[in-house]
Design a protein around this motif. Sequence first.
Motif: not given
Lengths: 113, 131
Positions: A22-23, A25-26, B34, B37, B41
């Motif tokens: 997830a990190w 992806r961000s 998550r 995050l 996004r």
Amino acid sequence: MDEDAAAPRGDRGLAAERTTLAWRRSGVSVIAVGVAVARGVPTVETVPSRPLLGVVIVVLGGLAFLVSGRQARRRAAAADTPRPTAALADLWPVCASSLLVALGALVVVVLTG
Amino acid sequence: MSNGWGPFGRWLAATDPRLDGDEIDPRFSYANERTFLAWNRTALALIGVGLAVANLLPPFDFAWGRRMIAVPLIALGALVSVESLRDWIANERAMRRGQRLPGSHLPVLLAVVIAVVALVALVVSLVGATD
């Protein structure tokens, strides 16, 4: 009662790996937005907005994730877990960089819109 | 607890919700992280769409037509980012105290602002198109 319940730092399945992804992806999202802005925002006569804003977004986003990663590595070194849970110090750079990007975008939109 | 940020670092350390309550299953903390995050996004996407609207759409008949759509989207992106950090703190604290998770304002905020922006876009498109 099994040993996992008594030892929360035991096997956590793939949650830690999903969080790392997830990190990443961000981080990729930030870079993508920066590149899109650098390529897509028209230049303003008085403000070199296009490449500059795009570069600023990429740099800010990259810095945010570097700072956050540094904090996480420091804690990992001090803990006995491969990926300890996040602290506030890990997350505020992400929020701060999003705010700065929004501010830059507002300036550009007001000047170029 | 030192993290190299001086007084700001000390404030961060003192405000950290992990100082509250008891240790929890780290999988819950990872899920909270998550979620934070994912909201950020979303914030970036809103900012990107705002910039795209302001710079890629053809101009309308009246001034500020594109900016009426773009500025709320970018502002919403900033708000989502801040609120996501507040939600992370509140959720982490609630989990550690064994309390019910507090509700988030973000889904409603997102839905309302996007609906309003969509209405504005509709009106602007019908009234302000150059052709």
